[in-house]
Design an enzyme around this catalytic site. Structure first.
Site, PDB file in Angstrom:
ATOM      1  CB  CYS A  27      -0.987  -0.038   1.159  1.00  7.13           C
ATOM      2  SG  CYS A  27      -0.278  -0.415   2.782  1.00  7.13           S
ATOM      3  CB  SER A  28       0.807   4.547   1.445  1.00  8.28           C
ATOM      4  OG  SER A  28       1.623   5.689   1.458  1.00  8.28           O
TER       5      SER A  28
END
Length: 299
Positions: free
Chosen positions: A191-192
């Site tokens: 994800c981030s």
């Protein structure tokens, strides 16, 4: 242009500059699957130059005495600051696909940097994306507007993790299907910061494979050692321009807490009755598919 995007872009650029300052060449990346078994655990987190929280899930022992294969399952933060050398290593790891859980806003602000001709497929499964579900946009809007006083980061992340276990079941269903359909190649998901959506995905996959919750929780909590590492520049800029309250609350959001993952599994039990029901009814996996996953990913 939306001022939230401008703010996020400014923080990302400055944080990247902090990360880019190098005074000595980085050491060669150590790949645990290429080491003797006794040395792999200490190198679980690969020492990339610009990729953070990239970890091999190999070596975790299941309740029936098998172990997760090394070099098959990787979890990571995004690849926005991947160096040229990092990209070459990605080409050489035998990866068949990389799964991206980020929202469209996150991908726009921090696009991944992959090899020019990547030997792997990129699969996008946006989670926490769109409207009220876009966590990154909401947080950056709060920072820009100075609206942090009523933000309880712990409650915020508990709510997000509960959503993983119910609202976003179709996304995690697709994730498990993609892992099962990866053939002989390795799979990376991110994800981030590589801790929340990525952490939940790792947790449910390890549980399906039969890894006990104690080991799953230990793996989840490792992100505290590495996720913040990749965002220190942003936090320094945030503290300078937005003050201690904003920086302190964002620092909490950039780590992990055990009760966040516990909330997700509590929601599974509340919504589905048991984890087995979640696997069969929510994720749509038959007994044969679960066994196939285990045969492919365990040794």
């Amino acid at each position: 242009m939306n001022k939230t995007y401008l703010a996020w872009g400014s923080f990302a650029i400055i944080a990247t500059l902090f990360a880019a300052i190098q005074f000595a060449p980085a050491p060669a990346v150590i790949v645990p699957a290429q080491l003797p078994v006794s040395e792999r655990e200490q190198h679980r987190t690969l020492n990339f130059e610009g990729i953070h929280n990239f970890r091999d899930l190999g070596g975790y022992r299941t309740e029936d005495g098998r172990t997760v294969r090394w070099g098959k399952l990787y979890r990571s933060a995004n690849f926005h600051t991947a160096s040229r050398a990092d990209r070459q290593v990605l080409s050489d790891l035998g990866i068949s696909k990389i799964i991206d859980f980020r929202s469209s806003a996150e991908k726009k602000q921090e696009p991944n940097k992959f090899p020019e001709l990547p030997p792997f497929a990129v699969v996008e499964i946006p989670t926490l994306d769109g409207g009220d579900n876009d966590v990154a946009t909401e947080i950056m809007a709060r920072i820009e507007d100075g609206n942090m006083a009523d933000l309880d980061p712990n409650a915020f992340m508990i709510a997000a993790n509960r959503q993983f276990a119910y609202t976003f079941t179709p996304q995690f269903n697709q994730f498990i299907d993609e892992v099962g359909d990866s053939g002989d190649g390795a799979v990376v998901w991110h994800c981030s910061a590589g801790k929340d959506r990525t952490g939940y995905a790792a947790a449910i996959l390890l549980r399906i494979l039969g890894v006990p919750m104690a080991s799953i929780s230990e793996d989840y909590m490792l992100s505290n050692d590495y996720a913040l590492e990749g965002r220190q520049g942003m936090l320094r800029v945030l503290r300078l321009f937005k003050g201690d309250e904003a920086a302190d609350k964002i620092a909490v959001l950039l780590g992990v807490q055990p009760n966040w993952l516990e909330a997700a599994f509590a929601e599974i039990d509340a919504r589905w009755g048991s984890f087995d029901n979640y696997v069969s009814q929510g994720l749509g996996l038959s007994t044969e598919q679960v066994e196939a996953l285990r045969n492919s990913l365990l040794e």
